[in-house]
Design an enzyme around this catalytic site. Sequence first.
Site, mmCIF file in Angstrom:
data_model
loop_
_atom_site.group_PDB
_atom_site.id
_atom_site.type_symbol
_atom_site.label_atom_id
_atom_site.label_comp_id
_atom_site.label_asym_id
_atom_site.label_seq_id
_atom_site.Cartn_x
_atom_site.Cartn_y
_atom_site.Cartn_z
ATOM 1 N N LYS A 102 0.862 -1.194 0.000
ATOM 2 C CA LYS A 102 0.000 0.000 0.000
ATOM 3 C C LYS A 102 0.882 1.222 0.000
ATOM 4 C CE LYS A 102 -4.493 0.822 0.301
ATOM 5 N NZ LYS A 102 -5.562 -0.123 -0.090
ATOM 6 N N GLY A 216 -17.835 7.394 -3.108
ATOM 7 C CA GLY A 216 -16.675 7.455 -4.008
ATOM 8 C C GLY A 216 -16.791 6.330 -5.031
ATOM 9 N N ALA A 218 -16.118 3.085 -4.902
ATOM 10 C CA ALA A 218 -16.748 1.847 -4.422
ATOM 11 C C ALA A 218 -18.233 2.069 -4.131
ATOM 12 C CB ALA A 218 -16.020 1.345 -3.176
HETATM 13 N N1 GLU Z 1 -7.227 0.041 -3.422
HETATM 14 C C1 GLU Z 1 -7.930 -1.173 -3.728
HETATM 15 C C2 GLU Z 1 -7.987 -2.062 -2.509
HETATM 16 O O1 GLU Z 1 -7.861 -1.598 -1.393
HETATM 17 C C3 GLU Z 1 -7.388 -1.858 -4.970
HETATM 18 C C4 GLU Z 1 -5.975 -2.308 -4.909
HETATM 19 C C5 GLU Z 1 -5.431 -2.830 -6.224
HETATM 20 O O2 GLU Z 1 -6.165 -2.885 -7.187
HETATM 21 O O3 GLU Z 1 -4.239 -3.194 -6.239
HETATM 22 O O4 GLU Z 1 -8.243 -3.231 -2.593
#
Ligand code: GLU
Length: 412
Positions: A102, A216, A218
Amino acid sequence: MSFYETALYQIKRAIDLLDYQGETARALLEPKRSLEVTFPVRMDDGNIKLFKGYRVQHTDVVGPSKGGIRFHPKVELDEVKALATLMSVKCAVIGLPYGGGKGGVTCNPKELSEGELERLSRGYIRAIAQFISPEKDVPAPDVYTNPKIMGWMADEYSALKQCNDFAVITGKPLSIGGSAGRGSATARGGYFVIKALCEKMGISLKDAKVSIHGFGNAGSNAAKVLAAEGVKIVAICDSKTGICDPAGIDIELAQKIKGETGSLSGYPKGEKISTDELLEVECDILIPASLEEIINKDNAHLVKAKIVAELANGPTTPEADEILIKNGVTLIPDILTNAGGVTVSYFEWVQNRMGYYWTAEEVDEKLEKLMYKAFEGIHQFKNENKCKDYRVAAFAIASKRLVQAMKDRGWV
Ligand code: GLU
């Protein structure tokens, strides 16, 4: 408990269930690498401002680390560590060949001009470029980042490497290697899981009333996907305004108003409520789709839904989990419910590497298969092991997969 402590606590529950000890437990708990950077951005007034950014790779035991980049004023190292940890278990729940990662930049994107946002995005990629690659660590969008930002980042990385290397990042625009279906993937994945759970619980999804906290990528896509399936959405909210309408919210209109004005406050029908009140609305399914810890010990007892489907990352605290269980609420955890996003990111990476692209229908079909398979596996594990909740079952399945790979590589 801080958000990071919560993430560790959830893994510890799985470690206890599986009876892992010593270094095996540590290898699951401690991130492999954490990077903190400070980088300059030229602001529109001509001045230079320094920003703090992070990238954490929780593990890369089964493949590159994978996970989004968050632009938010509250971003700090421990939050990024927590989110990277959740990504490892999320990828393992689906069985993707990825560990968790992340990233984030502490900033308020709402206060940045488009030019500043672009220079910040490119500056961040220059600062972490050595740390990422299609084989090492593959970023993607998260809170307040989007395909446009991914496009700038893919371009900056390609310029640094002196060749197009689009598989370094997912969630890109379609014209430069994005995947069909990536934009709505988190929501569609959540829909498949909710549908599967409703079938198990004997609830008719078509007749269910749904509330969604967060509008947003999602949240708004979840509203759209569910509304298209004929499900009634009775409450929605963005970061400031909530709307409740037991007769059903017109999602197309809400999206149009949010798109044009940046806020839901202009929605003309229903009743205005606060974002806290949304959690208490009379409904069958509550979908937290905003930020972490919004369902906590102070409000969990007010939740009236039968199902909480976590589309956000970490929206429910452990104290709230206990209260929901006591009140007979069934919770499907983030690491399963919102895994559709990273799953289609995986499809994007695969398509980039083979140079051959699937249709939206093909992507959706593949996503549906993986989401159902993961849900069935967790449901079965929960029953066989008499687990208290779906969360511990999901964390246990994921931890088992990660530990198997660590053993096979001789790490533990
Ligand atoms: N940010 C999204 C998550 O928390 C997607 C992460 C991604 O596609 O690598 O799952």
